[in-house]
Motif scaffolding. Structure first.
Motif, PDB file in Angstrom:
ATOM      1  N   ARG A   1       6.916   3.503   0.713  1.00 17.70           N
ATOM      2  CA  ARG A   1       7.772   4.523   1.322  1.00 17.70           C
ATOM      3  C   ARG A   1       7.515   4.683   2.827  1.00 17.70           C
ATOM      4  NH1 ARG A   1       8.045   9.911  -2.034  1.00 17.70           N
ATOM      5  NH2 ARG A   1       9.713  10.179  -0.532  1.00 17.70           N
ATOM      6  N   VAL A   2       6.699   3.825   3.389  1.00 19.92           N
ATOM      7  CA  VAL A   2       6.417   3.913   4.817  1.00 19.92           C
ATOM      8  C   VAL A   2       7.731   3.769   5.596  1.00 19.92           C
ATOM      9  CG1 VAL A   2       5.924   1.432   5.103  1.00 19.92           C
ATOM     10  CG2 VAL A   2       4.887   3.086   6.665  1.00 19.92           C
TER      11      VAL A   2
ATOM     12  N   GLN B   1       0.820  -1.209   0.000  1.00 16.83           N
ATOM     13  CA  GLN B   1       0.000   0.000   0.000  1.00 16.83           C
ATOM     14  C   GLN B   1       0.854   1.259   0.000  1.00 16.83           C
ATOM     15  OE1 GLN B   1      -2.328  -0.802   3.501  1.00 16.83           O
ATOM     16  NE2 GLN B   1      -3.785  -2.068   2.391  1.00 16.83           N
ATOM     17  N   ASP B   2       2.007   1.198   0.663  1.00 17.57           N
ATOM     18  CA  ASP B   2       2.891   2.360   0.752  1.00 17.57           C
ATOM     19  C   ASP B   2       4.326   1.877   0.914  1.00 17.57           C
ATOM     20  OD1 ASP B   2       4.242   4.734   1.210  1.00 17.57           O
ATOM     21  OD2 ASP B   2       3.195   5.223   3.062  1.00 17.57           O
TER      22      ASP B   2
END
Length: 163
Positions: free
Chosen positions: A19-20, A16-17
């Motif tokens: 870059r978290v 989902q992300d």
């Protein structure tokens, strides 16, 4: 590598992300940052996480035509497969290519600025490739679903999920 429910949650969040931050990821999966980082590295080293990428919006760059093209080859042309697969590597319009079952040999996903650009690709590149016998184009009118994310229930297959 066997994965457990925590690994599955890590994979879901990263899809989902990508870059978290490790800190935020650790909080979301209820691990310490060091334990979370160890698990992410193990998933990377095992090949379950292949790479991290930024997905671009093709229409934001003016690529208005999205099409799926079935290509059937003449089998009497020497090295038809090798020549075709080598040629398609140099075509920036082809964003996906697959060997398929059925009447056609290949399925290509092609992105182009407009129909003129798409037509030029088909006539100047695709049809001029030795061995190409037939091309069947399907222009996308509307996208209903387009994702690279693998759902958690799919990930629990042969790789195995413990707990």
């Amino acid at each position: 590598m066997k994965i457990d429910a925590i690994d599955l949650k890590i994979l879901t969040v990263l899809q989902q992300d990508g870059r978290v931050s490790n800190q935020d990821l650790a909080e979301q999966v209820f691990l310490s940052p060091s334990a979370c980082l160890r698990r992410v590295r193990a998933l990377e080293e095992s090949g379950m996480i292949a790479r991290y990428i930024a997905l671009l919006d093709a229409t934001a760059f003016g690529l208005e035509v999205d099409s799926f093209v079935q290509v059937t080859m003449r089998r009497d042309v020497e090295h038809w497969h090798e020549n075709f697969t080598a040629a398609l590597q140099s075509w920036p319009e082809v964003v996906g290519s697959y060997i398929i079952t059925g009447e056609a040999n290949y399925l290509l996903r092609v992105r182009a600025r407009n129909l003129k650009h798409y037509s030029s690709f088909v006539l100047e590149k695709l049809y001029k490739t030795p061995g190409v016998l037939d091309i069947r184009s399907n222009i996308v009118l509307q996208t209903l679903k387009d994702t690279q994310m693998l759902a958690p229930e799919l990930l629990m297959g042969e790789a195995g999920v413990n707990g």
